[in-house]
Design an enzyme around this catalytic site. Structure first.
Site, PDB file in Angstrom:
ATOM      1  CB  ALA A   1      -2.143   7.388  -3.348  1.00 39.81           C
TER       2      ALA A   1
ATOM      3  N   GLY B   1       0.844  -1.210   0.000  1.00 38.16           N
ATOM      4  CA  GLY B   1       0.000   0.000   0.000  1.00 38.16           C
ATOM      5  C   GLY B   1       0.862   1.236   0.000  1.00 38.16           C
ATOM      6  CG  ASN B   2      -0.320   4.634  -1.283  1.00 36.82           C
ATOM      7  OD1 ASN B   2      -1.049   5.406  -0.665  1.00 36.82           O
ATOM      8  ND2 ASN B   2      -0.727   3.995  -2.376  1.00 36.82           N
ATOM      9  CG  PHE B   3       3.082   6.411   4.091  1.00 38.89           C
ATOM     10  CD1 PHE B   3       2.907   5.583   5.188  1.00 38.89           C
ATOM     11  CD2 PHE B   3       4.334   6.468   3.496  1.00 38.89           C
ATOM     12  CE1 PHE B   3       3.963   4.833   5.691  1.00 38.89           C
ATOM     13  CE2 PHE B   3       5.389   5.727   3.992  1.00 38.89           C
ATOM     14  CZ  PHE B   3       5.206   4.904   5.088  1.00 38.89           C
ATOM     15  CB  SER B   4      -2.937   7.790   0.202  1.00 34.79           C
ATOM     16  OG  SER B   4      -4.155   8.484   0.089  1.00 34.79           O
TER      17      SER B   4
END
Ligand code: CTP
Length: 218
Positions: free
Chosen positions: A92, A25-28
């Site tokens: 994102a 995943g990502n930090f969004s």
């Protein structure tokens, strides 16, 4: 251009499963997309918010469609965009996903020093939607970079055939995960509109006001 018109907003990260307990995943946080959905609803738009996993509550009067992966987000967008006046793609989206998601939890082997994951590209949602875009529709992208932000944002604007792109300035101030943001809206004709550092809710209202100024005659 907003009152009673359908607008689709995407928000948050996508999660790409590795196995039943892990993902890429990502930090969004989804805050910018949710703020945009709220700002559009304030202007009377009929908003569909297609959201990756977040902790946020949908804004009042906004219909939320929850998705997890990029491919689920693409499917939801394809359906939602059909009847829409516009799309704001603030999500994102993970560019890659594990080639296979294991059916069972992957166990580490005794002494294992490295775990190599094979990743394959996800579809580019904006690019996929651009093929079926009608002339009456407005598609807006977001751009997040750690360096050469404007150069890459303009390249994405052209490649994805967008009507505008919102360039985040995250590494100067605010941006991913933060409560505040500073952005520049860039247009294909070289036009630009700077929105100084402020809470994301206010930045979202300023973006919506700028889009109204630019596109309301179309
Ligand atoms: N986007 C998308 N589908 C993807 C990746 C991104 O629709 N698979 C959208 C994002 O929601 C955003 C815009 O494209 O509106 C730009 O996303 P960004 O991640 O900044 O750029 P990328 O296209 O992924 O380019 P790069 O690989 O250079 O980061």
């Amino acid at each position: 251009m907003f009152d009673g018109r359908r607008w689709v907003v995407t928000a948050g990260p996508t999660y790409e499963p590795i196995d039943p307990v892990r993902f890429i995943g990502n930090f969004s946080s989804g805050k910018m997309g949710y703020a945009l959905a709220a700002a559009l609803a304030e202007q009377g738009a009929d908003v569909q918010l297609i959201s990756g996993p977040t902790c946020l509550q949908p804004p009042a009067g906004v219909e939320r469609i929850a998705v997890m992966t990029a491919r689920e987000m693409l499917n939801a967008c394809q359906e939602a965009v059909e009847k829409a006046r516009g799309l704001i793609m603030a999500a994102a989206v993970a560019d890659f996903r594990p080639q296979t998601a294991a059916a069972q939890k992957v166990k580490k082997q005794p002494g294992q020093a490295v775990w190599t994951l094979e990743l394959v590209p996800n579809p580019d949602i904006l690019q996929a939607l651009a093929c079926r875009k009608r002339p009456d529709q407005i598609f807006i992208g977001f751009s997040l970079e750690t360096h050469d932000g404007e150069h890459y944002a303009l390249e994405k604007l052209r490649r994805k055939k967008l009507d505008a792109i919102v360039l985040n300035h995250p590494y100067e101030k605010g941006g991913i995960g933060a409560d505040d943001n500073e952005v520049t809206v860039l247009y294909p004709d070289g036009g630009r509109h700077f929105i100084s550092y402020r809470p994301k809710q206010e930045a979202a209202r300023a973006i919506v006001a700028e889009l109204a100024r630019r596109f309301s005659s179309e």
